[in-house]
Design a protein around this motif. Structure first.
Motif, PDB file in Angstrom:
ATOM      1  N   ASP A  53       0.839  -1.190   0.000  1.00 30.59           N
ATOM      2  CA  ASP A  53       0.000   0.000   0.000  1.00 30.59           C
ATOM      3  C   ASP A  53       0.881   1.250   0.000  1.00 30.59           C
ATOM      4  OD1 ASP A  53       0.840   0.524   2.653  1.00 30.59           O
ATOM      5  OD2 ASP A  53      -1.013  -0.216   3.540  1.00 30.59           O
ATOM      6  N   LYS A  54       0.284   2.417   0.088  1.00 25.15           N
ATOM      7  CA  LYS A  54       1.029   3.674  -0.028  1.00 25.15           C
ATOM      8  C   LYS A  54       2.047   3.891   1.098  1.00 25.15           C
ATOM      9  CE  LYS A  54      -2.354   6.579   2.368  1.00 25.15           C
ATOM     10  NZ  LYS A  54      -1.533   6.863   3.518  1.00 25.15           N
ATOM     11  N   ASP A  55       1.914   3.161   2.204  1.00 28.77           N
ATOM     12  CA  ASP A  55       2.835   3.274   3.330  1.00 28.77           C
ATOM     13  C   ASP A  55       3.870   2.156   3.370  1.00 28.77           C
ATOM     14  OD1 ASP A  55       1.537   5.608   4.403  1.00 28.77           O
ATOM     15  OD2 ASP A  55      -0.040   4.285   5.158  1.00 28.77           O
ATOM     16  N   GLY A  56       3.833   1.261   2.385  1.00 31.23           N
ATOM     17  CA  GLY A  56       4.776   0.142   2.375  1.00 31.23           C
ATOM     18  C   GLY A  56       4.346  -1.019   3.237  1.00 31.23           C
ATOM     19  N   GLU A  69       6.657  -2.867  11.250  1.00 29.17           N
ATOM     20  CA  GLU A  69       6.032  -3.465  10.071  1.00 29.17           C
ATOM     21  C   GLU A  69       4.636  -3.966  10.419  1.00 29.17           C
ATOM     22  OE1 GLU A  69       7.700  -4.221   6.696  1.00 29.17           O
ATOM     23  OE2 GLU A  69       8.304  -2.373   7.654  1.00 29.17           O
ATOM     24  N   LYS A  70       3.723  -3.833   9.470  1.00 21.10           N
ATOM     25  CA  LYS A  70       2.365  -4.368   9.618  1.00 21.10           C
ATOM     26  C   LYS A  70       2.205  -5.532   8.662  1.00 21.10           C
ATOM     27  CE  LYS A  70       0.594   0.123  10.863  1.00 21.10           C
ATOM     28  NZ  LYS A  70      -0.107   1.312  10.384  1.00 21.10           N
ATOM     29  N   CYS A  71       1.655  -6.617   9.156  1.00 25.47           N
ATOM     30  CA  CYS A  71       1.458  -7.813   8.334  1.00 25.47           C
ATOM     31  C   CYS A  71       0.118  -7.746   7.612  1.00 25.47           C
ATOM     32  CB  CYS A  71       1.472  -9.055   9.206  1.00 25.47           C
ATOM     33  SG  CYS A  71       3.049  -9.328  10.011  1.00 25.47           S
ATOM     34  N   PRO A  72       0.018  -8.410   6.457  1.00 29.31           N
ATOM     35  CA  PRO A  72      -1.280  -8.527   5.799  1.00 29.31           C
ATOM     36  C   PRO A  72      -2.222  -9.377   6.640  1.00 29.31           C
ATOM     37  CG  PRO A  72       0.398  -9.737   4.572  1.00 29.31           C
ATOM     38  CD  PRO A  72       1.092  -9.047   5.703  1.00 29.31           C
ATOM     39  N   ASP A  73      -3.507  -9.353   6.303  1.00 29.73           N
ATOM     40  CA  ASP A  73      -4.511 -10.096   7.084  1.00 29.73           C
ATOM     41  C   ASP A  73      -4.188 -11.569   7.222  1.00 29.73           C
ATOM     42  OD1 ASP A  73      -5.939  -7.776   7.457  1.00 29.73           O
ATOM     43  OD2 ASP A  73      -7.318  -8.152   5.797  1.00 29.73           O
ATOM     44  N   GLU A  74      -3.593 -12.175   6.211  1.00 29.08           N
ATOM     45  CA  GLU A  74      -3.273 -13.608   6.265  1.00 29.08           C
ATOM     46  C   GLU A  74      -2.007 -13.915   7.049  1.00 29.08           C
ATOM     47  OE1 GLU A  74      -1.994 -11.781   2.416  1.00 29.08           O
ATOM     48  OE2 GLU A  74      -3.928 -11.953   3.383  1.00 29.08           O
ATOM     49  N   GLY A  75      -1.357 -12.886   7.603  1.00 28.48           N
ATOM     50  CA  GLY A  75      -0.170 -13.094   8.427  1.00 28.48           C
ATOM     51  C   GLY A  75       1.104 -12.748   7.702  1.00 28.48           C
TER      52      GLY A  75
END
Length: 81
Positions: A53-56, A69-75
């Motif tokens: 996304d726009k924030d990486g 870091e933020k993980c995607p919904d699936e981990g």
């Protein structure tokens, strides 16, 4: 970034944090970034991410849950380094 059609994001760890550089450095096609490496740095890791996304964050490739870091919904996946 050697990809001619998509941005790449670079995530990193420097010691136990992100170090002096911002996390999730965006590299547009053919762009580069020089990271700051401080004296006496004991360990560092850099990994590429794409499809973010726009924030990486929320990447389709390389989302590993490192510092800030933020993980995607699936981990998160392990770093691809």
């Amino acid at each position: 970034n050697g990809c001619s059609s998509a941005p790449m994001w670079i995530a990193h760890e420097a010691g136990s944090s992100t170090g002096p550089d911002p996390q999730n450095v965006k590299l547009d096609p053919s762009a580069s970034h020089d990271f700051i490496v401080t004296d006496n740095l004991k360990a560092t890791r850099y990994w590429p991410k794409m499809g973010c996304d726009k924030d990486g964050n929320g990447c389709t490739l390389g989302g590993s849950g490192g510092p800030e870091e933020k993980c995607p919904d699936e981990g998160c996946a392990p770093p691809i380094d």
